[in-house]
Design a protein around this motif. Structure first.
Motif, mmCIF file in Angstrom:
data_model
loop_
_atom_site.group_PDB
_atom_site.id
_atom_site.type_symbol
_atom_site.label_atom_id
_atom_site.label_comp_id
_atom_site.label_asym_id
_atom_site.label_seq_id
_atom_site.Cartn_x
_atom_site.Cartn_y
_atom_site.Cartn_z
ATOM 1 N N UNK A 1 0.809 -1.115 -0.130
ATOM 2 C CA UNK A 1 0.034 -0.055 0.078
ATOM 3 C C UNK A 1 1.095 1.245 0.114
ATOM 4 N N UNK A 2 1.962 1.420 0.785
ATOM 5 C CA UNK A 2 2.823 2.441 1.016
ATOM 6 C C UNK A 2 3.377 2.838 -0.654
ATOM 7 N N UNK A 3 3.839 1.626 -1.134
ATOM 8 C CA UNK A 3 4.318 1.850 -2.488
ATOM 9 C C UNK A 3 3.511 2.286 -3.633
ATOM 10 N N UNK A 4 2.253 1.749 -3.382
ATOM 11 C CA UNK A 4 1.120 2.345 -4.433
ATOM 12 C C UNK A 4 1.083 3.780 -4.165
ATOM 13 N N UNK A 5 0.674 4.171 -2.908
ATOM 14 C CA UNK A 5 0.579 5.610 -2.856
ATOM 15 C C UNK A 5 1.739 6.793 -3.250
ATOM 16 N N UNK A 6 2.969 5.977 -2.916
ATOM 17 C CA UNK A 6 4.076 6.959 -3.091
ATOM 18 C C UNK A 6 4.224 7.052 -4.628
ATOM 19 N N UNK A 7 3.527 6.208 -5.599
ATOM 20 C CA UNK A 7 3.481 6.484 -7.037
ATOM 21 C C UNK A 7 2.324 7.449 -7.229
ATOM 22 N N UNK A 8 1.179 6.969 -7.005
ATOM 23 C CA UNK A 8 -0.107 7.649 -7.491
ATOM 24 C C UNK A 8 -0.363 8.995 -6.835
ATOM 25 N N UNK A 9 0.370 9.237 -5.526
ATOM 26 C CA UNK A 9 0.156 10.629 -4.976
ATOM 27 C C UNK A 9 0.892 11.593 -5.801
ATOM 28 N N UNK A 10 1.784 11.160 -6.674
ATOM 29 C CA UNK A 10 2.384 12.259 -7.462
ATOM 30 C C UNK A 10 1.879 12.498 -8.672
ATOM 31 N N UNK A 11 0.908 11.794 -9.077
ATOM 32 C CA UNK A 11 -0.123 12.108 -10.156
ATOM 33 C C UNK A 11 -1.460 12.660 -9.819
ATOM 34 N N UNK A 12 -2.291 12.368 -10.842
ATOM 35 C CA UNK A 12 -3.491 12.951 -10.831
ATOM 36 C C UNK A 12 -4.592 12.564 -9.547
ATOM 37 N N UNK A 13 -4.060 11.553 -8.956
ATOM 38 C CA UNK A 13 -4.973 11.048 -7.897
ATOM 39 C C UNK A 13 -4.587 11.679 -6.586
ATOM 40 N N UNK A 14 -3.365 12.421 -6.507
ATOM 41 C CA UNK A 14 -2.928 13.146 -5.217
ATOM 42 C C UNK A 14 -3.981 13.793 -4.802
ATOM 43 N N UNK A 15 -3.998 14.020 -3.385
ATOM 44 C CA UNK A 15 -4.849 14.906 -2.615
ATOM 45 C C UNK A 15 -4.367 15.059 -1.226
ATOM 46 N N UNK B 1 -1.008 6.766 5.599
ATOM 47 C CA UNK B 1 -0.147 5.759 6.779
ATOM 48 C C UNK B 1 -1.257 5.351 7.818
ATOM 49 N N UNK B 2 -1.684 6.205 8.477
ATOM 50 C CA UNK B 2 -2.672 5.893 9.617
ATOM 51 C C UNK B 2 -3.752 4.858 8.935
ATOM 52 N N UNK B 3 -4.348 4.842 7.813
ATOM 53 C CA UNK B 3 -5.546 4.115 7.421
ATOM 54 C C UNK B 3 -4.761 2.871 7.098
ATOM 55 N N UNK B 4 -3.440 2.549 6.596
ATOM 56 C CA UNK B 4 -2.992 1.357 6.466
ATOM 57 C C UNK B 4 -2.597 0.669 7.836
ATOM 58 N N UNK B 5 -2.291 1.423 8.685
ATOM 59 C CA UNK B 5 -1.991 0.765 10.185
ATOM 60 C C UNK B 5 -3.405 0.698 11.023
ATOM 61 N N UNK B 6 -4.475 1.124 10.297
ATOM 62 C CA UNK B 6 -5.631 0.594 10.865
ATOM 63 C C UNK B 6 -5.883 1.598 12.408
ATOM 64 N N UNK B 7 -5.384 2.702 12.198
ATOM 65 C CA UNK B 7 -5.474 3.791 13.310
ATOM 66 C C UNK B 7 -6.063 4.923 12.905
ATOM 67 N N UNK B 8 -7.253 5.001 13.819
ATOM 68 C CA UNK B 8 -8.147 6.441 13.487
ATOM 69 C C UNK B 8 -8.502 7.237 14.671
ATOM 70 N N UNK B 9 -7.760 6.832 15.763
ATOM 71 C CA UNK B 9 -7.951 7.746 17.113
ATOM 72 C C UNK B 9 -7.352 8.970 16.903
ATOM 73 N N UNK B 10 -7.902 10.085 15.955
ATOM 74 C CA UNK B 10 -7.156 11.488 15.592
ATOM 75 C C UNK B 10 -8.088 11.948 14.742
ATOM 76 N N UNK B 11 -7.850 13.121 14.477
ATOM 77 C CA UNK B 11 -8.566 13.984 13.358
ATOM 78 C C UNK B 11 -10.105 14.283 13.690
ATOM 79 N N UNK B 12 -10.665 14.698 12.384
ATOM 80 C CA UNK B 12 -11.955 14.962 12.188
ATOM 81 C C UNK B 12 -13.035 13.905 12.435
#
Length: 286
Positions: free
Chosen positions: A198-212, A220-231
């Protein structure tokens, strides 16, 4: 300036702290212990009611929970509108309906006050780092008075139009985020099922039109199944409820937003009401 800040939650606490570096600030919070902690950290003063906090203030800022909370700290018993001096300015950072915004704009004008709706985007990190995006509605002269002060904790601050325009723009923001987070969740879920890193995938696609922003700050927190933060999901559902109600009123079709709102309802049923909105991935995994 003499400033007042009403509401010291995860956003309001650091925003008021930034203001205190430049101006005299009086704070109010429904739970007084938070106000006491803020004063101990930043100085300034605290008051027991919004009305008392607003006395003598040039600008009163608010960042509370919902429509009813906002009415309570403005026009309710002990509300700020009862204590503000003639010509003072009220700036609302709460995400609420455009209807209550226009209602309070009219109430403010009737009392000789000014009112700017100024919902924010950027999350807790944006508030702490003074990097919020602020979308505003209201009279141009009132906005011009508020802008230099808001810029203390903003990276971008814009007046979009008349009263309610800021809240309507915030609805656009939440519509876009809902679709982005669901799309990112599905992409990460698909990558995992396909046996990809997953990290390798995001490293590539985040630099193109899919980036946000969501991809850069949450993968990173999504891949780690960690959600105790944020909105929190609960807050997002509140916001999406406002969006869908307004969409129905103006005849806008928002099928994806309505669907993602139901996905967030599923997350609430999983016990994730206080999880970050990126927890849509957990719904797919589970």
């Amino acid at each position: 300036m003499n400033l007042t800040f009403l509401g010291l939650g995860v956003m309001g606490y650091p925003m008021a702290g930034h203001l205190a570096k430049h101006h005299d600030v009086t704070v109010y919070n429904r739970t007084a212990s938070k106000a006491e902690a803020w004063v101990a950290e930043h100085g300034g003063a605290m008051a027991s009611t919004p009305e008392q906090a607003a006395q003598g203030a040039d600008i009163v800022f608010a960042c509370v929970g919902n429509d009813d909370d906002l009415r309570g700290v403005t026009t309710g018993a002990g509300g700020a509108f009862h204590g503000m001096k003639d010509g003072a300015l009220f700036v609302d950072h709460t995400t609420v309906s455009a209807a209550v915004t226009r209602e309070l704009y009219d109430a403010a004008r009737a009392k000789g006050l000014n009112f700017v709706d100024a919902p924010i985007s950027g999350g807790q990190a944006g508030a702490e780092n003074g990097q919020l995006s602020i979308m505003c509605g209201g009279d141009q002269d009132a906005y011009a008075r508020a802008e230099p002060v808001m810029n203390i904790y903003a990276k971008l601050c814009r007046r979009i139009g008349e009263s309610g325009a800021g809240q309507t723009t915030k609805m656009c923001n939440q519509i876009a985020i809902a679709g982005l987070v669901q799309g990112l969740s599905e992409a990460l879920h698909f990558a995992q099922k396909a046996g990809l890193d997953g990290e390798a995938v995001v490293e590539v696609i985040s630099q193109g039109a899919a980036g946000s922003w969501q991809m850069q700050n949450r993968y990173k927190t999504m891949l780690a199944d960690h959600y105790d933060h944020g909105f929190a999901v609960d807050w997002m559902r509140k916001d999406l409820g406002i969006v869908l109600e307004n969409a129905n009123a103006i005849g806008a079709s928002l099928p994806v937003t309505a669907l993602v709102d139901q996905f967030y309802k599923d997350v609430q049923k999983m016990g994730g009401g206080r999880w970050d909105t990126s927890s849509l991935l957990k719904r797919l995994r589970d």
